[in-house]
Design an enzyme around this catalytic site. Sequence first.
Site, PDB file in Angstrom:
ATOM      1  N   LYS A 191       0.831  -1.207   0.000  1.00  0.00           N
ATOM      2  CA  LYS A 191       0.000   0.000   0.000  1.00  0.00           C
ATOM      3  C   LYS A 191       0.868   1.261   0.000  1.00  0.00           C
ATOM      4  CE  LYS A 191      -2.196   1.557   3.660  1.00  0.00           C
ATOM      5  NZ  LYS A 191      -3.118   1.674   4.802  1.00  0.00           N
ATOM      6  N   ASP A 240      -6.702   1.301   0.890  1.00  0.00           N
ATOM      7  CA  ASP A 240      -6.771   1.365   2.352  1.00  0.00           C
ATOM      8  C   ASP A 240      -8.190   0.993   2.781  1.00  0.00           C
ATOM      9  OD1 ASP A 240      -8.312   3.537   1.640  1.00  0.00           O
ATOM     10  OD2 ASP A 240      -7.292   4.964   2.948  1.00  0.00           O
TER      11      ASP A 240
END
Length: 210
Positions: free
Chosen positions: A120, A138
Amino acid sequence: MNKEKRTLIFQRFSQENPSPKTELEYSNPFELLIAVILSAQATDVSVNKATRKLYPVANTPEAIYALGVEGLKPYIKTIGLFNSKAENVIKTCKALVEQHNSTIPETREALEALPGVGRKTANVVLNTAFGQPTMAVDTHIFRVSNRTKIAPGKTVLEVEKKLLKFVPKEFLIDAHHWLILHGRYTCLARKPRCGSCIIEDLCEYKDKVE
């Protein structure tokens, strides 16, 4: 959800916010990288408060590495998990100095090899600093993608791959920011603000609230 709906959704996001930006404050790719590492399980607001004090003192790999773990902690102690984050940031700065001439690598593999940098974080840096069409999924993006049915999936990676496949190419660079902001301010976790949502009529969420 069909292609036409997805296109309309991102057209509306684009019209409302033509140049979406991360809410993390930074002035170069290194500052962004450190801010994103610090933002794991923390709010952007808390990270910005810390980096406003840290970056005027140290905002290069050499300068932060020179602080050492104990020297860095006072600047970031208001952020969750600051002990482990301090260690990761110092290790990352060391790696950047020794392996990358103090520059931020522009590939996922090299970024993910840095301490404290997962998929991420790498995606955020690649997208925001280098303009690559990546998707950093997220909790906000995961929720919005599943609720709206833009890109439903059971795992973060599944949602990421579907977004990269389904988001119209012309919107791919900015889609990450639009979806995060939509999840943060409109499509809230506990009670989505459907009544003030610009894509309510296109959203396929079954339990809409007014």
